[in-house]
Design a protein around this motif. Sequence first.
Motif, PDB file in Angstrom:
ATOM      1  N   GLN A   1      -6.417  25.157 -24.317  1.00  0.00           N
ATOM      2  CA  GLN A   1      -6.773  25.784 -22.947  1.00  0.00           C
ATOM      3  C   GLN A   1      -6.222  24.772 -21.702  1.00  0.00           C
ATOM      4  N   HIS A   2      -6.359  23.419 -22.104  1.00  0.00           N
ATOM      5  CA  HIS A   2      -5.990  22.548 -21.053  1.00  0.00           C
ATOM      6  C   HIS A   2      -4.419  22.592 -20.928  1.00  0.00           C
ATOM      7  N   LYS A   3      -3.647  22.684 -22.102  1.00  0.00           N
ATOM      8  CA  LYS A   3      -2.236  22.885 -21.790  1.00  0.00           C
ATOM      9  C   LYS A   3      -1.685  24.014 -20.972  1.00  0.00           C
ATOM     10  N   ALA A   4      -2.708  25.145 -21.414  1.00  0.00           N
ATOM     11  CA  ALA A   4      -2.233  26.668 -20.665  1.00  0.00           C
ATOM     12  C   ALA A   4      -2.586  26.342 -19.051  1.00  0.00           C
ATOM     13  N   ALA A   5      -3.721  25.730 -18.645  1.00  0.00           N
ATOM     14  CA  ALA A   5      -3.863  25.695 -17.307  1.00  0.00           C
ATOM     15  C   ALA A   5      -3.264  24.612 -16.610  1.00  0.00           C
ATOM     16  N   ASP A   6      -2.772  23.416 -17.356  1.00  0.00           N
ATOM     17  CA  ASP A   6      -2.201  22.440 -16.612  1.00  0.00           C
ATOM     18  C   ASP A   6      -1.116  21.947 -17.581  1.00  0.00           C
ATOM     19  N   PRO A   7       0.028  22.584 -18.101  1.00  0.00           N
ATOM     20  CA  PRO A   7       0.971  22.181 -18.950  1.00  0.00           C
ATOM     21  C   PRO A   7       1.696  21.068 -18.769  1.00  0.00           C
ATOM     22  N   PRO A   8       2.269  20.341 -19.678  1.00  0.00           N
ATOM     23  CA  PRO A   8       3.263  19.124 -19.492  1.00  0.00           C
ATOM     24  C   PRO A   8       4.553  19.683 -18.833  1.00  0.00           C
TER      25      PRO A   8
ATOM     26  N   LEU B   1       2.090  18.237  -7.388  1.00  0.00           N
ATOM     27  CA  LEU B   1       1.579  19.359  -7.948  1.00  0.00           C
ATOM     28  C   LEU B   1       0.285  19.929  -7.665  1.00  0.00           C
ATOM     29  N   THR B   2      -0.302  19.411  -6.616  1.00  0.00           N
ATOM     30  CA  THR B   2      -1.684  19.613  -6.224  1.00  0.00           C
ATOM     31  C   THR B   2      -1.399  20.800  -5.275  1.00  0.00           C
ATOM     32  N   PRO B   3      -2.423  21.849  -5.545  1.00  0.00           N
ATOM     33  CA  PRO B   3      -2.473  22.918  -4.546  1.00  0.00           C
ATOM     34  C   PRO B   3      -1.888  22.683  -3.207  1.00  0.00           C
ATOM     35  N   GLY B   4      -0.910  23.564  -2.820  1.00  0.00           N
ATOM     36  CA  GLY B   4      -0.018  23.354  -1.372  1.00  0.00           C
ATOM     37  C   GLY B   4       0.644  22.112  -1.302  1.00  0.00           C
ATOM     38  N   GLY B   5       0.915  21.511  -2.297  1.00  0.00           N
ATOM     39  CA  GLY B   5       1.636  20.063  -2.178  1.00  0.00           C
ATOM     40  C   GLY B   5       3.290  20.523  -2.121  1.00  0.00           C
TER      41      GLY B   5
END
Length: 574
Positions: free
Chosen positions: A310-317, A331-335
Motif C-alpha cells: 500500500q505504501h508503494k502504491a501511494a508513494d512508489p519508488p 514531489l510534494t503537492p504543488g511542487g
Amino acid sequence: MPLDITRLQTRYEELRLERSGFTEVYREVTRLFAPGRYRDDTASDYHLRPYPIDSKLVNSTGVLALRAMAAGLHGGMTSPVRPWFRLILQGNPAEVPEGLNAWLDLTTQAMQAVLHQSNFYSAVHGLYTDLGAFGTGLLVETADEDGIHFHLCNPGEFVIDINSNNEVDAFYRRMHMTARQIVDKFDNKNVPDFIKGQCEHTRNVTARYDVIHAVFPRNEFKTLGRVASTDKPYASVYFLLGSSSSSTGELTGLGGKPSILEEGGYDMFPAFAPRWDISNSDRYGISPAMQVLPDCKMLQAMTTTLRKLQHKAADPPLVVDQSLRATGVRLTPGGLSYFDSTRTGGTPVAPIHQPDAQTLQYSMQAIQEVEEIIKDGMYVELFRTFLDDERHNVTATEISARQSEKLVLLGPVLERLHKELLQPVIQRTFALMREWGALPPPPNNVDIINVDVTFESVLAQAQRASLSANIEQGVVFVGNLAQMAPEALDLLNADSTVRAYLDRIAAPASMLREQNEVETIRQQRAEQQAQQQQMAMGNQALAEAGALADAAKTMGETKLGQGSVLDNLLGGMQ
C-alpha cells in the motif's frame, strides 16, 4: 520443630522449573494477544518498564478477539446485571424441610449483593482474559470485617501444584514488595532488621524484595515442621525469598537464607485456578490464543507485506532523469521541477514499481481469511450473539439455536469453568459469609453446612435449552396420544415432569411448594371431592323422592271414569 523454610523454597523452585516450558509461549501470547498481562517473576524491575506493547505489532486482531472473548465469557457466565447462579439443597428435593426453599432464595440474593459490593466482577473479567490468553488463571478470595476481597494474580507471578485427582490444591505467588510495604503488612518482629532499618532511617524505602506467598495442604509437608494454626487444613506461609545460584542451588546474596514473615492457615483452599483445556495430568492449561498463535504470527507478517504494498502504491519508488540532478525534484503537492525537454526524449520522472489493484485486493482478502480463523478460534462470533447492542434481549434458546455447533465445542470448557471456578467461588463465599454471620437465619434452626449450586447464566441456560425442549416435546406427544388412548397419561409422572422442567429453565426454588404442603392440598382436595360427591348423591335421592311424590299427586288428581286413576288402582287391588 521449626518450619524448614529452605525446603519450602526448594519446592517453589522445582515448580518454577516445571513451568519454564511455557515461558516462551507466554511471552509470544503477551505480545500478540495480551500486552501487559504477563509478569516475568525473575524480573524485579518490571514496574519501572514502560507499558510493554511491541512496536512490531501491526495487526490488532488477536488483541480485539481476546477482548471480545473475555467480555463474552463475563456476560455469558457471570453477568453482573442478571442472576447467574442459584443455591439448592444437596440431596432429594422432595425432602426439603418447610420454608427452606424460600431461605435458599434469600441467601442467593444476599450472596449476589455481597459479590456486587466486592471487586469480584472486575477481578473475574481479568481472569477470563488470562484464561483466553494463557490457559491458566489464579484468583484468591479472602474476607475480613470490610467484606469479601478477590486478588487476581498475573500470569508468570505464580506456580501451581495438583493432587492425585488433578485438582489444584497449592500455589506459590511471587510478589515484588518495597521495604515500606513489608513493614506495613507483616508483624514487626518477623521483619528482618535490615529491612526495618531502611524504613526507620528512610534511606531506601522503595527498595524491592521478593516475597513468596505459599498455600499448600498441611498434610503434604508434615516433614517441614510445625506451622502456626495447625487446626487449619491448608497452610499459608509468607517468606522472604533468599538469593540462589542457578548452577549450585546454594543460597547466597542479600538476606542469605529465606526468612519467614507470617504463618497461618485456611479452612478451605482460598484460590481458584481454572484451566481452559488440559491433557491428562498437566498442571497448566492450553488456551485458544495458543492454538491460533501460528495464525496470528503469520497475520503480522502478511499485514507487514500489505502495508509495504500500500505504501508503494501511494508513494512508489521513482526513476529520475539525469538532467534533474542539478535542479532536484519536488514531489510534494504543488511542487515544480524544471528540466530541458529538448535534451531528453523520455519522461523525466516515472515510477519504477507500482503494485496493481488486483495484487492489493488479493492480499487483503488473504488477510481477512486469516483474521476469520483467529476470530473463529477465539469464539468471537458466539459471544457477539449476546454482546451486540441491537440484540441485548437475546434469549438462551435463541443462542442455542443459532450457535449450537459452537456450544457443543465450548461445552467441555464451560463444564470445567463451572467445576474449577464458579462452583468453588460460590461455596467458599457461602462458607465465609456463614463464618462472619452474614447469612439470613435458616428456618426452624436447621443447621445448614453445605449447599449445592445450579447455574442460570445465559450460556448455562443455552446448554440446557435442548433438554427443556425435549421435555416440552414429550408432554405434547403424550397429550396428543391421550386423545386416542387415555391410558397413555398413566405413564406420565406429573410431579417429576414439573420439577425437571423448572430445573432446566432455572426457575426460583420458591416457586415450588414444600412436599408436605402439596400433600395437604391434595388431601383437602380429595376430601372436598368426596363431600361434593356425597352432596350430589343426596341431591339426586331428594330429586328422585320428589319425582315420586309428584307422580303420586298427579295420579290422585287425574280423572278416569267415575274416579281418579289412583282410586281405580286402589279399588282393583281391593
